[in-house]
Design an enzyme around this catalytic site. Structure first.
Site, mmCIF file in Angstrom:
data_model
loop_
_atom_site.group_PDB
_atom_site.id
_atom_site.type_symbol
_atom_site.label_atom_id
_atom_site.label_comp_id
_atom_site.label_asym_id
_atom_site.label_seq_id
_atom_site.Cartn_x
_atom_site.Cartn_y
_atom_site.Cartn_z
ATOM 1 N N ASP A 183 -5.747 -28.207 -3.747
ATOM 2 C CA ASP A 183 -6.906 -27.478 -3.230
ATOM 3 C C ASP A 183 -8.046 -28.448 -2.961
ATOM 4 O O ASP A 183 -7.997 -29.625 -3.339
ATOM 5 C CB ASP A 183 -7.313 -26.322 -4.142
ATOM 6 C CG ASP A 183 -8.015 -26.771 -5.402
ATOM 7 O OD1 ASP A 183 -8.128 -28.001 -5.624
ATOM 8 O OD2 ASP A 183 -8.449 -25.912 -6.179
ATOM 9 N N GLU A 229 -8.880 -21.803 -0.919
ATOM 10 C CA GLU A 229 -8.809 -23.200 -0.494
ATOM 11 C C GLU A 229 -7.586 -23.901 -1.060
ATOM 12 O O GLU A 229 -7.473 -25.124 -1.020
ATOM 13 C CB GLU A 229 -10.074 -23.950 -0.922
ATOM 14 C CG GLU A 229 -10.201 -24.224 -2.412
ATOM 15 C CD GLU A 229 -10.823 -23.074 -3.189
ATOM 16 O OE1 GLU A 229 -11.298 -23.301 -4.308
ATOM 17 O OE2 GLU A 229 -10.826 -21.934 -2.666
#
Length: 566
Positions: A432, A475
């Site tokens: 991420d 994300e």
């Protein structure tokens, strides 16, 4: 080499036939010249109504040949038959070249003389009265005539390399031609008898009856072929009911088209929205490699015009048709064409183009049947493409365009089962964006979305065919690596980390450097099932976050890191 052999064999037969005719001319009784012309004229009518095939024809003309042989001898039979062939095929051509017409005439001459030799060997010359011995000779004449004709036709086809009729086997032609010959033998005997009793009038009347019977036979054969075309359509419909991908459907179109009509080369173009053109997706025949990858733009040339018009067209002879006579490409090397758009609900899906070296190789009935096949295929193609779009939409992340969490879950199960069956490893990278919340808070969610889109593109291009890149959520991204162990996955993860760190993200008003953290776990070393593999990779990612971010951590390395609550 094959063409040279074909031309040599053809002209050898033509030359031999011409030489025999020249030698026989002095043996003709020209007092019966008018009668010969009548027999030749009746032969023209029989040949013109013949049912033609690439490897033979069905004609009642043999009755006239046999009657002429009985009444006037072999020279008259050879000359009248040759004239009938030259006139019927030369003045009313059906797509045959001059060389083919001359070959057919010479073939008839040689068959007559071979039959004459067999007749003489068994019963002596044919005379005014037919004895029992001569009947055997006439049967030998008929059998040898039939055999030599088919041998010469086979020689012509074999050396030329032409396709045979796709709906008609050699056995069909031999069977039908044999039955026609057996019917013509008594008809020829009766014709010779009527000539002696009534003169030419009896011959003409019987010939008219034969022509009627031959016309009925012609209708029967055409009906039989039409039924076989319907059977081909049935095979297409049944095949399309199966779950086929687009490429399989296109290959099926070319295959089933050849079941209906023989052709030299064929190609199916499919509309490409990305390239805004029709792109060759399947091809068959000797020009397959040259046609593969070719493109046709809207309205480009005759083929593009047909595609835009949406109506099929036949080119009977490309050398004489002003629409394509000067057009480059296939139109310069092939003679006959069928160009058929693939339409589904008036939507232009693609184009089928088939061509042959023979002029007049395709007819309206072919066009109708192939159009039906193309219509069925177009609907199947449109449905398949729509289903693929729906599947892609269901499996694709709407923002980044890569696979979504739903597809990740499905693919992880598939790859894990495969790994268990084969004993190969499977690795998972979870990653991420570091401090992504700060990017959203400081520069806005539009900038954050732009970062995710560009990062997804970078990951997809870098991983390529080695693995499957998915957006796991927010994300966070997941990368499946089939056949890859944790160590090699860690090396790839490090390469990805450096690549992202060095990449300049084109996002307005935002620092261009973005950093990511990555965790790696592998099957079967770190986990035994799908849930555990995700959990271990996620723990490794958490370890990378807790130990400074912008780094790669393998699950097997967690024990060596400072103590944390993993």
């Amino acid at each position: 080499m094959r063409r040279l052999t074909h031309v040599a064999c053809t002209w050898l037969v033509v030359g031999l036939g011409a030489w025999v005719l020249a030698r026989l001319f002095s043996s003709l009784d020209l007092d019966y010249g008018g009668h010969f012309l009548v027999f030749a004229g009746l032969g023209v009518a029989a040949e013109w109504l013949a049912v033609n095939f690439p490897h033979g024809q069905l004609s009642g003309g043999f009755a006239l040949v046999l009657a002429t042989f009985i009444l006037f001898g072999a020279p008259a039979a050879a000359w009248t038959g040759a004239l009938a062939t030259l006139i019927s095929q030369g003045f009313w051509p059906r797509g045959n070249s001059l060389r083919t017409v001359l070959f057919n005439a010479a073939q008839h001459v040689l068959a007559v003389m071979a039959g004459n030799y067999a007749c003489h060997r068994l019963a002596g010359p044919a005379g005014d009265q037919i004895s029992t011995g001569q009947v055997a000779g006439l049967l030998a004449f008929s059998g040898v005539y039939f055999l030599v004709n088919h041998l010469l036709v086979s020689l012509y086809i074999t050396t030329s390399g032409k396709y045979r009729h796709p709906l008609l086997s050699r056995g069909d032609a031999l069977r039908w031609d044999g039955l026609t010959c057996l019917f013509c033998i008594p008809a020829g005997l009766l014709m010779s008898y009527l000539y002696r009793e009534t003169g030419l009038s009896g011959v003409v009347l019987l010939s008219l009856l034969l022509l009627v019977i031959q016309f009925v036979l012609r209708l029967y054969v055409h009906t039989e072929l039409a039924n076989r075309e319907l059977l081909a359509l049935y095979h297409v419909a049944r095949a399309l009911n199966q779950k086929l991908d687009v490429q399989e459907i296109l290959n099926l179109v070319l295959k089933e088209t050849r079941r209906v009509v023989s052709y030299h080369s064929g190609v199916v173009y499919l509309w490409s929205g990305e390239k805004c053109c029709y792109e060759a997706r399947a091809a068959a025949g000797p020009f397959r490699d040259k046609l593969a990858g070719s493109m046709i733009f809207k309205g480009e040339g005759f083929t593009g015009w047909v595609a835009e018009k949406g109506e099929p067209e036949i080119i009977y002879n490309a050398r004489e048709d002003p629409r394509v006579r000067h057009e480059p490409g296939l139109f310069q090397v092939l003679r006959s064409f069928m160009i058929i758009p693939l339409l589904a609900d008036n939507r232009k899906v693609g184009i089928l183009v088939v061509g042959d070296k023979r002029p007049f190789a395709f007819h309206e009935n072919h066009l109708h049947t192939i159009s039906v096949i193309c219509g069925q295929a177009a609907v199947a193609i449109a449905s398949t493409l729509l289903m693929k779009q729906l599947e892609d939409s269901a499996n694709t992340d709407g923002l980044t365009g890569i696979y979504n969490h739903r597809y990740f879950t499905y693919r992880l199960g598939v790859e894990l089962r495969y790994a268990r069956e084969t004993g190969l490893p499977l690795a998972l990278i979870m990653l991420d964006v570091d401090n992504f919340k700060l990017i959203n808070d400081r520069f806005g969610h539009v900038a954050g979305d732009a970062v995710l889109v560009e990062l997804a593109r970078l990951l997809r291009d870098a991983v390529g065919e080695r693995g499957v890149v998915c957006r796991y959520g927010g994300e966070e991204f997941a990368i499946l690596l089939p056949g890859c162990d944790a160590a090699r996955a860690g090396e790839l993860a490090e390469d990805l980390r450096r690549m992202v760190r060095e990449h300049h993200f084109a996002v307005k008003d935002m620092p261009r450097q973005v950093r990511i953290s990555l965790g790696v776990a592998g099957y079967p070393r770190d986990a035994r099932d799908a849930d555990m593999l995700v959990k271990m990779a996620d723990r490794a990612l958490y370890g990378a976050k807790r130990t400074g971010k912008d780094r790669v951590v393998l699950y097997g390395q967690l024990a060596d890191l400072p103590r944390q609550e993993w």
